[in-house]
Scaffold this active site. Structure first.
Site, PDB file in Angstrom:
ATOM      1  CB  SER A  40      -6.044   4.771   1.537  1.00  0.00           C
ATOM      2  OG  SER A  40      -5.583   5.379   0.349  1.00  0.00           O
ATOM      3  CE  LYS A  83      -1.854   6.708   1.422  1.00  0.00           C
ATOM      4  NZ  LYS A  83      -2.927   5.744   1.580  1.00  0.00           N
TER       5      LYS A  83
END
Lengths: 203, 155
Positions: A40, A83
């Protein structure tokens, strides 16, 4: 005889507890090495990269837009996520996909942050589960190690529609002379023996 | 002379760091005393009560429905809140006020808990800001210090 053994055992346990506590506080307040897994955050952080996440920014509330952070997953208290911070409290963030005709926006509530992975097509982040509370953030990623080449993670200034690759590859000599974390860089060769605190989940 | 002073200072700093770390780990993994303020948990916990919140339940994921927990506030990372766990992940909780005609329910998502204060009329809790992630919970309140040191166990 038995007393001596007992005494030595207690002394050993005492030393272990002492140095365990000091090591724990070092991981808690200075930083820790983390092994990332998942796609990701490609191409910034790829599967099996080792990153160093420093804790001071989180405790001093100095996390800024564009930082890559390690945070506890809102869906599993034992898992962590990695993230990039797209919006802080009060910011306006775009919640619609780039292919949508009508753009929708939302404001990040107080005490929350909006996280998105760099690999937008393959990332489960705030676009699906909403903003997460700031208190879930554990640390800010500042160094990455892949194949013994050390790279500094720079803050991404433009976090709009096009995600720029903000990774600057530097040789070890450059890092040692310019980075404030040079004392940590020196010990990267003991990664194999250091306790790697958590593995990250992706997508 | 200067070396001796420096040596003693460094030794003192070393001891302080050592025992500070041990104390910090004790607070982190065993428990801590907390001073509660506010009316949201009356009559169970009133303003200025001192409670002991143990950390082991949280680390071992043994928080259960009905426990009083200390959690980080979802709106301010430097503040803590003290509420009762009404629902764990997957539970069905009632979100409407008792005076409403039509009752509404919601399911607590995975990894979240639903918190409510005992003083329902004067408590900002999950009924206003929704379920909070389990990871925000710090510890479970198990003892309350009241008056001249008499300890009560909160069920």
């Amino acid at each position: 005889m038995f007393r001596r053994v007992l005494g030595k055992t207690l002394g050993f346990v005492g030393y272990t507890v002492q140095y365990g506590c000091i090591a724990h506080c070092a991981f808690e307040y200075i930083g820790e090495f983390v092994v990332c897994s998942g796609p990701s955050m490609e191409p910034t952080i790829v599967n099996h990269d080792i990153v160093f996440s420093e804790r001071m920014s989180r405790h001093l509330c100095k996390i800024e837009k564009g930082d890559i952070v390690i945070a506890k997953s809102p869906f599993d208290p034992n898992m962590n996520i990695c993230k990039r911070v797209i919006g802080l409290e009060g910011d306006k963030v775009c919640t619609s996909a780039p292919s949508d005709v009508f753009k929708s926006h939302t404001y990040v509530p107080k005490g929350h942050v909006w996280l998105e992975g760099d690999n937008l097509r393959n990332s489960t982040d705030s676009r699906s589960y909403g903003p997460i509370p700031y208190a879930l953030i554990r640390g800010r990623v500042c160094l990455k190690s892949s194949m013994a080449i050390l790279s500094t993670i720079q803050r991404c200034e433009s976090v709009g529609s096009s995600k720029q690759v903000c990774l600057i590859d530097q040789s070890l000599d450059n890092i040692l002379s310019s980075s404030p974390f040079c004392c940590v860089v020196m010990s990267l060769d003991v990664i194999a023996t250091t306790t790697l605190e958590t593995a990250l989940a992706s997508a | 002379m200067f070396r001796r002073v420096l040596g003693k200072t460094l030794g003192f700093v070393g001891y302080t760091v050592q025992y500070g770390c041990i104390a910090h780990c004790a607070f982190e993994y065993i428990g801590e005393f907390v001073v509660c303020s506010g009316p949201s948990m009356e009559p169970t916990i009133v303003n200025h009560d001192i409670v002991f919140s143990e950390r082991m339940s949280r680390h071992l994921c043994k928080i259960e429905k009905g426990d009083i927990v200390i959690a980080k506030s979802p709106f301010d990372p430097n503040m803590n809140i003290c509420k009762r766990v009404i629902g764990l992940e997957g539970d069905k909780v009632c979100t409407s006020a008792p005076s409403d005609v039509f009752k509404s329910h919601t399911y607590v998502p995975k990894g979240h808990v639903w918190l409510e204060g005992d003083n329902l009329r004067n408590s900002t809790d999950s009924r206003s800001y929704g379920p909070i992630p389990y990871a925000l919970i710090r510890g479970r309140v198990c003892l309350k210090v009241k008056g001249g040191g008499v300890l009560y166990v909160c069920c």
